[in-house]
Design a protein around this motif. Structure first.
Motif, PDB file in Angstrom:
ATOM      1  N   GLN A  16       0.825  -1.220   0.000  1.00  0.00           N
ATOM      2  CA  GLN A  16       0.000   0.000   0.000  1.00  0.00           C
ATOM      3  C   GLN A  16       0.854   1.262   0.000  1.00  0.00           C
ATOM      4  O   GLN A  16       0.683   2.168   0.805  1.00  0.00           O
ATOM      5  CB  GLN A  16      -0.965   0.028   1.197  1.00  0.00           C
ATOM      6  N   SER A  17       1.786   1.315  -0.924  1.00  0.00           N
ATOM      7  CA  SER A  17       2.655   2.474  -1.067  1.00  0.00           C
ATOM      8  C   SER A  17       2.546   2.997  -2.493  1.00  0.00           C
ATOM      9  O   SER A  17       1.778   2.480  -3.296  1.00  0.00           O
ATOM     10  CB  SER A  17       4.108   2.098  -0.736  1.00  0.00           C
ATOM     11  N   PHE A  18       3.317   4.027  -2.805  1.00  0.00           N
ATOM     12  CA  PHE A  18       3.326   4.574  -4.155  1.00  0.00           C
ATOM     13  C   PHE A  18       4.755   4.891  -4.564  1.00  0.00           C
ATOM     14  O   PHE A  18       5.674   4.875  -3.751  1.00  0.00           O
ATOM     15  CB  PHE A  18       2.432   5.812  -4.269  1.00  0.00           C
ATOM     16  N   GLY A  19       4.933   5.177  -5.830  1.00  0.00           N
ATOM     17  CA  GLY A  19       6.242   5.539  -6.331  1.00  0.00           C
ATOM     18  C   GLY A  19       6.145   6.081  -7.739  1.00  0.00           C
ATOM     19  O   GLY A  19       5.049   6.245  -8.294  1.00  0.00           O
ATOM     20  N   VAL A  20       7.305   6.341  -8.325  1.00  0.00           N
ATOM     21  CA  VAL A  20       7.378   6.846  -9.685  1.00  0.00           C
ATOM     22  C   VAL A  20       8.489   6.086 -10.404  1.00  0.00           C
ATOM     23  O   VAL A  20       9.509   5.759  -9.797  1.00  0.00           O
ATOM     24  CB  VAL A  20       7.611   8.378  -9.706  1.00  0.00           C
ATOM     25  N   ALA A  21       8.248   5.779 -11.667  1.00  0.00           N
ATOM     26  CA  ALA A  21       9.225   5.015 -12.451  1.00  0.00           C
ATOM     27  C   ALA A  21       9.422   5.650 -13.810  1.00  0.00           C
ATOM     28  O   ALA A  21       8.511   6.266 -14.363  1.00  0.00           O
ATOM     29  CB  ALA A  21       8.748   3.575 -12.633  1.00  0.00           C
ATOM     30  N   GLU A  22      10.637   5.467 -14.331  1.00  0.00           N
ATOM     31  CA  GLU A  22      10.923   5.862 -15.711  1.00  0.00           C
ATOM     32  C   GLU A  22      10.840   4.601 -16.561  1.00  0.00           C
ATOM     33  O   GLU A  22      11.503   3.603 -16.268  1.00  0.00           O
ATOM     34  CB  GLU A  22      12.302   6.492 -15.835  1.00  0.00           C
ATOM     35  N   ILE A  23      10.023   4.657 -17.584  1.00  0.00           N
ATOM     36  CA  ILE A  23       9.783   3.515 -18.461  1.00  0.00           C
ATOM     37  C   ILE A  23      10.197   3.881 -19.879  1.00  0.00           C
ATOM     38  O   ILE A  23       9.827   4.941 -20.387  1.00  0.00           O
ATOM     39  CB  ILE A  23       8.292   3.096 -18.454  1.00  0.00           C
ATOM     40  N   GLU A  24      10.942   2.996 -20.515  1.00  0.00           N
ATOM     41  CA  GLU A  24      11.345   3.171 -21.911  1.00  0.00           C
ATOM     42  C   GLU A  24      10.353   2.437 -22.799  1.00  0.00           C
ATOM     43  O   GLU A  24       9.936   1.321 -22.489  1.00  0.00           O
ATOM     44  CB  GLU A  24      12.742   2.579 -22.105  1.00  0.00           C
ATOM     45  N   LYS A  25       9.950   3.058 -23.892  1.00  0.00           N
ATOM     46  CA  LYS A  25       9.057   2.418 -24.859  1.00  0.00           C
ATOM     47  C   LYS A  25       9.833   2.202 -26.153  1.00  0.00           C
ATOM     48  O   LYS A  25      10.430   3.115 -26.697  1.00  0.00           O
ATOM     49  CB  LYS A  25       7.833   3.292 -25.128  1.00  0.00           C
ATOM     50  N   ARG A  26       9.798   0.948 -26.648  1.00  0.00           N
ATOM     51  CA  ARG A  26      10.534   0.587 -27.855  1.00  0.00           C
ATOM     52  C   ARG A  26       9.655  -0.188 -28.823  1.00  0.00           C
ATOM     53  O   ARG A  26       8.784  -0.943 -28.410  1.00  0.00           O
ATOM     54  CB  ARG A  26      11.755  -0.272 -27.509  1.00  0.00           C
ATOM     55  N   TYR A  27       9.938  -0.024 -30.075  1.00  0.00           N
ATOM     56  CA  TYR A  27       9.276  -0.770 -31.153  1.00  0.00           C
ATOM     57  C   TYR A  27       7.759  -0.586 -31.165  1.00  0.00           C
ATOM     58  O   TYR A  27       7.041  -1.426 -31.682  1.00  0.00           O
ATOM     59  CB  TYR A  27       9.637  -2.269 -31.077  1.00  0.00           C
ATOM     60  N   GLY A  28       7.282   0.468 -30.556  1.00  0.00           N
ATOM     61  CA  GLY A  28       5.867   0.795 -30.594  1.00  0.00           C
ATOM     62  C   GLY A  28       5.003   0.126 -29.554  1.00  0.00           C
ATOM     63  O   GLY A  28       3.933   0.609 -29.239  1.00  0.00           O
ATOM     64  N   ASP A  39      15.414  18.967 -14.922  1.00  0.00           N
ATOM     65  CA  ASP A  39      16.482  18.532 -14.033  1.00  0.00           C
ATOM     66  C   ASP A  39      16.156  18.850 -12.581  1.00  0.00           C
ATOM     67  O   ASP A  39      15.213  19.567 -12.282  1.00  0.00           O
ATOM     68  CB  ASP A  39      17.823  19.163 -14.417  1.00  0.00           C
ATOM     69  N   TYR A  40      16.957  18.285 -11.695  1.00  0.00           N
ATOM     70  CA  TYR A  40      16.816  18.520 -10.264  1.00  0.00           C
ATOM     71  C   TYR A  40      17.534  19.803  -9.879  1.00  0.00           C
ATOM     72  O   TYR A  40      18.674  20.025 -10.282  1.00  0.00           O
ATOM     73  CB  TYR A  40      17.420  17.345  -9.482  1.00  0.00           C
ATOM     74  N   THR A  41      16.863  20.635  -9.092  1.00  0.00           N
ATOM     75  CA  THR A  41      17.479  21.811  -8.480  1.00  0.00           C
ATOM     76  C   THR A  41      16.926  21.937  -7.059  1.00  0.00           C
ATOM     77  O   THR A  41      15.936  21.276  -6.713  1.00  0.00           O
ATOM     78  CB  THR A  41      17.166  23.110  -9.246  1.00  0.00           C
ATOM     79  N   GLU A  42      17.537  22.772  -6.256  1.00  0.00           N
ATOM     80  CA  GLU A  42      16.989  23.027  -4.920  1.00  0.00           C
ATOM     81  C   GLU A  42      15.561  23.554  -5.024  1.00  0.00           C
ATOM     82  O   GLU A  42      14.707  23.204  -4.221  1.00  0.00           O
ATOM     83  CB  GLU A  42      17.871  24.021  -4.168  1.00  0.00           C
ATOM     84  N   PHE A  49       1.401  15.620   2.865  1.00  0.00           N
ATOM     85  CA  PHE A  49       1.683  14.918   1.615  1.00  0.00           C
ATOM     86  C   PHE A  49       3.015  14.198   1.733  1.00  0.00           C
ATOM     87  O   PHE A  49       3.756  14.400   2.699  1.00  0.00           O
ATOM     88  CB  PHE A  49       1.700  15.880   0.414  1.00  0.00           C
ATOM     89  N   GLN A  50       3.291  13.372   0.733  1.00  0.00           N
ATOM     90  CA  GLN A  50       4.582  12.701   0.643  1.00  0.00           C
ATOM     91  C   GLN A  50       5.044  12.799  -0.802  1.00  0.00           C
ATOM     92  O   GLN A  50       4.251  12.630  -1.725  1.00  0.00           O
ATOM     93  CB  GLN A  50       4.462  11.228   1.047  1.00  0.00           C
ATOM     94  N   ALA A  51       6.324  13.052  -0.984  1.00  0.00           N
ATOM     95  CA  ALA A  51       6.901  13.160  -2.332  1.00  0.00           C
ATOM     96  C   ALA A  51       7.851  12.004  -2.590  1.00  0.00           C
ATOM     97  O   ALA A  51       8.518  11.517  -1.685  1.00  0.00           O
ATOM     98  CB  ALA A  51       7.648  14.482  -2.475  1.00  0.00           C
ATOM     99  N   SER A  52       7.885  11.583  -3.838  1.00  0.00           N
ATOM    100  CA  SER A  52       8.816  10.563  -4.313  1.00  0.00           C
ATOM    101  C   SER A  52       9.433  11.099  -5.590  1.00  0.00           C
ATOM    102  O   SER A  52       8.713  11.598  -6.460  1.00  0.00           O
ATOM    103  CB  SER A  52       8.053   9.256  -4.582  1.00  0.00           C
ATOM    104  N   GLY A  53      10.739  11.011  -5.728  1.00  0.00           N
ATOM    105  CA  GLY A  53      11.376  11.560  -6.918  1.00  0.00           C
ATOM    106  C   GLY A  53      12.545  10.733  -7.385  1.00  0.00           C
ATOM    107  O   GLY A  53      13.138   9.973  -6.622  1.00  0.00           O
ATOM    108  N   ILE A  54      12.857  10.883  -8.663  1.00  0.00           N
ATOM    109  CA  ILE A  54      14.009  10.223  -9.268  1.00  0.00           C
ATOM    110  C   ILE A  54      14.480  11.091 -10.434  1.00  0.00           C
ATOM    111  O   ILE A  54      13.670  11.696 -11.141  1.00  0.00           O
ATOM    112  CB  ILE A  54      13.691   8.793  -9.749  1.00  0.00           C
ATOM    113  N   GLY A  55      15.769  11.132 -10.639  1.00  0.00           N
ATOM    114  CA  GLY A  55      16.302  11.915 -11.744  1.00  0.00           C
ATOM    115  C   GLY A  55      17.442  11.213 -12.437  1.00  0.00           C
ATOM    116  O   GLY A  55      18.139  10.397 -11.844  1.00  0.00           O
ATOM    117  N   ASP A  56      17.596  11.507 -13.712  1.00  0.00           N
ATOM    118  CA  ASP A  56      18.745  11.036 -14.487  1.00  0.00           C
ATOM    119  C   ASP A  56      19.013  12.071 -15.571  1.00  0.00           C
ATOM    120  O   ASP A  56      18.481  13.179 -15.520  1.00  0.00           O
ATOM    121  CB  ASP A  56      18.513   9.632 -15.058  1.00  0.00           C
TER     122      ASP A  56
END
Length: 194
Positions: free
Chosen positions: A58-70, A161-164, A90-97
C-alpha cells in the motif's frame, strides 16, 4: 492458414525476445512488484514517467519507463515504497537522471490540497521562518514554478532537471491559500499562521 501460423510464430518470437531483454507489453507490467498505474506523462519521444501504487505494501512511487518498437516497455529505474506519515499533508517521491527529474506527490486524505507547486522565488527561507505566499504570487512569478492540480490525491511532474527549487514543494487549497510546504531538507508540514 500458413500465414496465420507464421504471424503467430513471429509474435511469439517477439514476445520471447522482449521478455528475455526485460521488455513487457504494458508499462505497469514493466515495473517490479504488484503495481497498478495511476497516471503517466511522456518523457521525450521514447519514455514515460509512471506514477504507480504498489498493492503489496500500500505504497506509491514513480518510475521511468522506456518504450521501444511501438509496443514494448522496459523499466529504467524508479523510487518506490513511499506512504504518508501520520499528521503529514503529503509525501513526495522523486528520481532523476540525464533525461528528466520525475516527482510524484500523494496528498493526505481530507487535506483540502487542490494544487501542488514545485519551485521558489523567495530567497533565504528556512523552516522556522513565517512567510506569505499565495497561488496568485505563484502565477505572477510563473517562470519560477511548476503547478499541477491534484487529481485523485496525486500530482505528477516531469522536469528537465533537479534543483533546490524543484525540490521545494508547496500545497494550496481551492482558494489559492498556502496550507502546507516542504522546504528543501525539511519535512512536509501544515501551515496555519493566521
Amino acid at each position: 492458414m500458413k500465414k496465420s501460423l507464421a504471424f503467430l510464430c513471429m509474435l511469439l518470437g517477439l514476445f520471447l525476445i522482449g521478455s528475455l531483454n526485460g521488455y513487457h507489453f504494458t508499462s505497469a507490467k514493466a515495473i517490479p512488484g504488484d503495481v497498478i498505474k495511476v497516471r503517466s506523462l511522456a518523457i521525450g519521444e521514447f519514455g514515460q514517467a509512471v506514477l504507480f501504487e504498489d498493492r503489496t505494501n500500500q505504497s506509491f512511487g514513480v518510475a521511468e519507463i522506456e518504450k521501444r518498437y511501438g509496443f514494448f516497455y522496459r523499466y529504467q529505474g524508479g523510487s518506490s515504497g513511499y506512504s504518508i506519515e501520520q499528521g503529514k499533508p503529503f509525501q513526495a517521491s522523486g528520481i532523476g537522471d540525464r533525461h528528466a527529474f520525475l516527482v510524484a506527490i500523494k496528498t493526505a486524505d481530507h487535506s483540502k490540497i487542490k494544487y501542488i507547486v514545485l519551485g521558489n522565488h523567495i530567497e533565504g527561507i528556512t523552516p522556522s521562518d513565517h512567510y506569505e505566499l499565495s497561488l496568485q504570487d505563484v502565477k505572477e512569478n510563473r517562470a519560477a514554478y511548476h503547478v499541477k492540480e491534484v487529481k485523485d490525491g496525486y500530482a505528477l511532474f516531469v522536469l528537465d532537471d533537479y534543483t533546490e527549487d524543484t525540490w521545494t514543494i508547496r500545497a494550496f487549497d481551492k482558494d489559492g491559500k498556502l496550507i502546507a510546504d516542504k522546504l528543501l531538507g525539511a519535512e512536509p508540514r501544515y501551515i496555519n499562521w493566521k
